[in-house]
Design a protein around this motif. Structure first.
Motif, PDB file in Angstrom:
ATOM      1  N   ARG A   1      -8.293   2.916  -5.271  1.00 43.52           N
ATOM      2  CA  ARG A   1      -7.458   3.627  -4.446  1.00 43.52           C
ATOM      3  C   ARG A   1      -7.007   4.952  -5.287  1.00 43.52           C
ATOM      4  O   ARG A   1      -6.233   4.563  -6.313  1.00 43.52           O
TER       5      ARG A   1
ATOM      6  N   ALA B   1       1.122  -1.104   0.037  1.00 45.87           N
ATOM      7  CA  ALA B   1       0.115  -0.040   0.104  1.00 45.87           C
ATOM      8  C   ALA B   1       0.983   1.219  -0.126  1.00 45.87           C
ATOM      9  O   ALA B   1       0.678   2.088  -0.795  1.00 45.87           O
ATOM     10  N   GLU B   2       2.192   1.177   0.851  1.00 51.55           N
ATOM     11  CA  GLU B   2       2.812   2.411   0.847  1.00 51.55           C
ATOM     12  C   GLU B   2       3.519   2.581  -0.395  1.00 51.55           C
ATOM     13  O   GLU B   2       3.416   3.891  -1.053  1.00 51.55           O
TER      14      GLU B   2
ATOM     15  N   ASP C   1       0.693   3.684  -3.198  1.00 54.75           N
ATOM     16  CA  ASP C   1       0.371   4.967  -2.813  1.00 54.75           C
ATOM     17  C   ASP C   1       1.397   6.141  -3.498  1.00 54.75           C
ATOM     18  O   ASP C   1       0.977   7.247  -3.830  1.00 54.75           O
TER      19      ASP C   1
ATOM     20  N   PHE D   1      -5.662   9.119  -5.736  1.00 60.75           N
ATOM     21  CA  PHE D   1      -4.915  10.536  -5.095  1.00 60.75           C
ATOM     22  C   PHE D   1      -5.333  11.511  -6.054  1.00 60.75           C
ATOM     23  O   PHE D   1      -5.456  11.686  -7.111  1.00 60.75           O
TER      24      PHE D   1
ATOM     25  N   PHE E   1      -5.400  11.174  -0.461  1.00 62.75           N
ATOM     26  CA  PHE E   1      -5.730   9.844  -0.948  1.00 62.75           C
ATOM     27  C   PHE E   1      -6.898   9.425  -0.333  1.00 62.75           C
ATOM     28  O   PHE E   1      -7.789  10.151   0.592  1.00 62.75           O
TER      29      PHE E   1
END
Length: 470
Positions: free
Chosen positions: A132, A36-37, A40, A134, A120
């Motif tokens: 997901r 996820a990091e 993202d 941004f 996010f």
């Protein structure tokens, strides 16, 4: 109960599987977090790259051409030979300040109104697909840049990571379990060898075990088994001796009783019947004493020391003599007891001392003349209490002295079983003392039972600390 090997292996494999499951859960959690990091960061980076392109200093008509070129290129993001299946799962959208869509991919979700919260966020489109996303606001150019990625991209990557790590762990665990099974078998081989040796032994075999080499954990077990086998041999030996002694000693008294019974049946007069009956009663009494002495010997033979307690030796002797006094008076004998004034505390076995006193007094009474006096004295010297019993009988011959402690040897007493002094000698040995027989200058025999005034001595102390001879 299952075998030690199976129980140990079950425990170890269970702990291994539990540890593997815990590690897998932690790896899954960490993988999700790290993925996820990274993703993202890529979303934010793609948004800023797109922002840099949108900031290019171009004329108005050139901006329109740029947007058309972007849309055309992004519309071709479909799985092809030179593409990737994930291209359709990544989307871009750019709005101007009026909410018009300037750039978007074909796979991008539709919005009733452009998103307004920067940063996010998690989005669900009309097809119930999760994204997901941004959102980057470019206030200088009045642009809103949205970059999104479907959640199944991340889920697929996590699944691949788990699949590629779980199966090697499972396979490695199976190989490790097989190795642990063989290692446990090798470690328990001495125990298995001991069990096989015990199973192969004959049921009546009492020979000690001699297994070598033997691990230190099994040495106490072998020693305990050997002690138990030795004790069983001793018990069987005592049983055989008791049976042999009883059979040997009971044969003659029973034959005599049968003769007296026959004489009683064949007696012609009242006087003959009375005499035969008296002989029969005396024979029964003698047989009873013989049986009691045999049983006493059987109880005294075990090597294990009875429970020892602190006792008053003088009081113990008084109690024994009080029980014997009526019997001595019935035989026209007197009893005198002389004891020292100081306390006579010892750690000993009161029951054993009582048995010894009964045998010494009985032996003295059997050899004392009518109206005789039996004197019992108790004194202390050189670390021992000396309990002496004096009679007024004929004493002993030096030639017979060594044999008086033999089993079933009786000198000058037709009613004796030949076990009294043997019993006293056994008790004296168990209590760390000794029994001594000496002739009195004034006539009669003196039997001296010497008992340590402290705790019973071991074998080495008995050699270096013997009571003085009288």
């Amino acid at each position: 109960m299952t075998s030690i090997r199976r129980r140990t292996l079950t425990l170890i494999i269970g702990l291994m599987l539990a540890g593997l499951a815990l590690i897998s859960v932690l790896n899954l959690h960490d993988s999700n977090h790290e993925i996820a990091e990274v993703y993202d960061a890529q979303l934010a980076q793609n948004a800023r790259l797109l922002q840099g392109v949108m900031r290019m200093p171009l004329a108005s008509e050139e901006h329109s051409d740029l947007y058309r070129a972007f849309n055309l290129a992004l519309s071709e993001a479909v799985p092809r030979v030179d593409g990737h299946p994930y291209e359709s799962k990544i989307a871009f959208q750019v709005w101007n300040r009026r909410g018009q869509v300037l750039v978007h991919t074909a796979s991008a979700p539709s919005f009733t109104s452009p998103p307004s919260t920067p940063g996010f966020s998690d989005v669900t489109d009309l097809n119930n697909r999760h994204w997901r996303a941004f959102l980057l606001e470019d206030k200088q150019n009045d642009l809103r840049i949205w970059v999104g990625e479907r959640d199944d991209v991340r889920a697929d990557l996590v699944e691949r990571i788990v699949r590629h790590t779980l199966w090697p762990n499972v396979l490695g665990s199976l190989i490790l379990a097989a190795m642990v099974w063989m290692a446990i078998g090798w470690g328990l081989k001495p125990l298995a060898d001991m069990a096989a040796t015990l199973r192969a032994r004959h049921s009546g075999s009492l020979e000690p075990l001699h297994l070598t080499p033997l691990p230190s954990e099994l040495e106490p077990m072998q020693a305990a088994l050997n002690r138990m086998l030795a004790q069983i041999q001793e018990v069987l030996g005592r049983e055989r001796r008791f049976i042999a002694d009883a059979a040997h000693e009971m044969r003659t008294p029973l034959a005599v009783l049968r003769v007296h019974a026959q004489n009683l049946l064949e007696a012609g007069t009242e006087q003959e019947r009375r005499e035969s009956l008296e002989f029969l009663i005396a024979g029964v009494d003698r047989t009873s004493r013989l049986v009691n002495q045999l049983l006493t010997m059987a109880r005294l033979e075990p090597k294990a020391t009875a429970a020892l307690h602190s006792i008053d030796l003088a009081q113990t002797v008084r109690d024994s003599l009080a029980q014997l006094t009526p019997w001595l008076l019935s035989r026209n004998l007197e009893l005198a007891f002389d004891v020292i004034d100081s306390p006579c505390k010892v750690v000993s076995d009161a029951a054993a001392i009582d048995i010894a006193m009964n045998n010494l007094i009985t032996n003295a009474a059997n050899f004392s003349p009518e109206q005789g006096v039996i004197t019992v004295q108790l004194n202390q010297s050189e670390g021992f209490y000396h309990l002496s019993v004096d009679d007024q009988g004929p004493g002993i011959d030096e030639a017979d002295r060594a044999r008086l402690f033999e089993r079933f040897y009786s000198r000058g007493n037709a009613q004796g079983a030949g076990l009294g002094l043997t019993i006293v000698n056994t008790i004296a040995t168990r209590l760390g003392g000794r029994i001594t027989l000496v002739n009195r200058p004034e006539g009669g025999l003196r039997a001296i039972l010497s008992i340590p005034d402290g705790k019973p001595l071991d074998a080495m102390q008995r050699v270096t600390r013997q009571p003085p001879k009288r």
